[in-house]
Design an enzyme around this catalytic site. Structure first.
Site, PDB file in Angstrom:
ATOM      1  N   GLU A  40     -35.986   4.405 -24.389  1.00 23.26           N
ATOM      2  CA  GLU A  40     -37.196   4.573 -25.201  1.00 23.26           C
ATOM      3  C   GLU A  40     -38.452   4.343 -24.372  1.00 23.26           C
ATOM      4  OE1 GLU A  40     -36.858   5.971 -27.930  1.00 23.26           O
ATOM      5  OE2 GLU A  40     -34.680   5.712 -28.014  1.00 23.26           O
ATOM      6  N   ASP A  45     -32.890   9.536 -20.575  1.00 27.12           N
ATOM      7  CA  ASP A  45     -31.642   8.945 -20.083  1.00 27.12           C
ATOM      8  C   ASP A  45     -31.738   8.687 -18.581  1.00 27.12           C
ATOM      9  OD1 ASP A  45     -30.323   8.877 -22.498  1.00 27.12           O
ATOM     10  OD2 ASP A  45     -29.267  10.775 -22.207  1.00 27.12           O
TER      11      ASP A  45
END
Length: 410
Positions: free
Chosen positions: A272, A343
């Site tokens: 995030e 990611d």
């Protein structure tokens, strides 16, 4: 510039800008990936459970989606749309339009209620949903209300501008549409999200301190970490970033904090932070503003001065549904690339490919995520890479940095 040529030129310019932004800002390639293979990391029992879940769920969820598209199209692209407007017998168009918009939304919600309920029952049977039927119905009502308010504002604004400027209504409408997208994206965390969840600051302690330290190491200004009470609805594990500027917030589900290991939670938070570091919400908002402006110009080319006729409100809604449906594959393609970059950011920030792979496996098993969706579902609905694709990235990153990750299934 002639009145006839202006919208064509504007449409081409906005479309070109949209394509340029998407092509130049989307991270198309990050790392060479091995072919994703669920069998490397998921047991036969886990794969079978996921397949049984989707076999039970997809007939109902797909039917609901088809109905939610077909109903407004069938009404809007047929004489029925005008007839329904006439049935209202309201003398003021600015009263009739909101009633019709809300009624059509309610009709679609009622028609899809049985299949939505059957899909919800499947998620309950598999332990994914924990919410009461009362809360489920309340969420549907709130969602209908919010969508109605948004569509009413759009319809009233477009018709009012078309009535005032019969030929050039599209120019101020395109600007207003772009500003509306910007405003909604900015205000969404404080106006919409609290309608569905309660948010509390993460309690002081070692875990919160670790998150704040991770943010500092990443150079991302984070004032607070909020915890959403997601457990009242689901057992799924998740976190997200929303808003930008003063409304940007990092939110983690209470289920994630309760059920994942500290290392896995750290990796999710790092993901995030990747969104925040790259200003992904602002990036998506920029694409949305250009998309909204292009949609308005397209409406001008399709409807022209007929946009001023409130009896065409159902047609307007049908065109909006058509546009959002056709745009979904492109939006999801860009979203998958953005998620892959987050990611990759998580891997770079934590340097922990082993826990990354185990985290993706754990999230997938808990959330019963689709491992190998069909091609059309992947393009139409997948906003994230599949779990095997994400695991393949973790494995590729580990190999590239001298820390290979063996298959989880021996």
């Amino acid at each position: 510039m002639s009145d006839r040529r202006a919208p064509w030129i504007a449409g081409l310019l906005v479309a070109a800008a949209l394509v340029v932004v998407i092509v130049t800002t989307t991270p198309w390639h990050l790392i060479d990936l091995p072919k994703p293979d669920p069998a490397l990391d998921f047991t036969s029992a886990e794969i079978d459970r996921q397949q049984r879940f989707r076999h039970a769920l997809l007939p109902w969820s797909t039917t609901s989606w088809v109905l939610s598209v077909v109903v407004p199209l069938a009404i809007g692209f047929s004489p029925l749309g005008k007839r329904l407007y006439d049935v209202l017998r309201l003398r003021r168009w600015w009263l009739a339009v909101p009633v019709l918009v809300a009624a059509l939304g309610l009709l679609t919600s009622v028609i899809t209620l049985p299949t939505d309920a059957l899909a919800e029952q499947v998620t309950r049977d598999y332990g994914l949903s924990t919410e009461s039927w009362g809360l489920w119905l309340r969420d549907r009502a709130v969602n209908w209300l919010l969508m109605s308010v948004a569509l009413i504002a759009i319809a009233l604004g477009l018709i009012a501008l078309a009535k005032k400027w019969r030929t050039w209504w599209w120019a101020p409408a395109a600007i207003a549409g772009a500003v509306l997208v910007l405003g909604v994206s900015f205000a969404y965390p404080v106006l919409v999200e609290p309608r569905f969840n309660d948010f509390t600051s993460m309690a002081p302690g070692a875990q919160r301190d670790a998150f704040m330290q991770l943010a500092r190491e990443d150079g991302v200004p984070v004032k607070d970490v909020l915890v959403a009470d997601a457990s009242k609805r689901t057992t799924a594990l998740n976190a997200y970033v929303s808003g930008f500027g003063s409304t940007r917030r990092l939110v983690v589900y209470d289920t994630l904090l309760n059920d994942a290991t500290p290392a896995q939670v750290r990796l999710v938070v790092a993901h995030e932070l990747g969104h925040a570091a790259e200003d992904d919400v602002l990036h998506g908002t920029l694409i949305g503003t250009l998309g909204a402006a292009f949609a308005v110009v397209l409406l001008r080319l399709l409807l022209g001065a007929r946009m001023a006729d409130p009896r065409r409100t159902a047609l307007l809604l049908a065109l909006i549904v058509s546009g959002t449906t056709l745009a979904a594959p492109v939006q999801n393609l860009v979203s998958r690339k953005i998620e892959a970059r987050a990611d990759y950011h998580s891997l770079r920030l934590t340097n922990d490919p082993k826990d990354f792979v185990e985290m993706q496996h754990a999230l997938s098993v808990t959330n019963i995520s689709g491992l190998e969706p069909s091609a059309w579902r992947y393009w139409m609905f997948a906003s994230h890479p599949t779990p095997p694709e994400r695991i393949a990235m973790g494995r590729a990153w580990g190999t590239e940095h001298g820390d290979p990750v063996p298959p989880l299934v021996k």
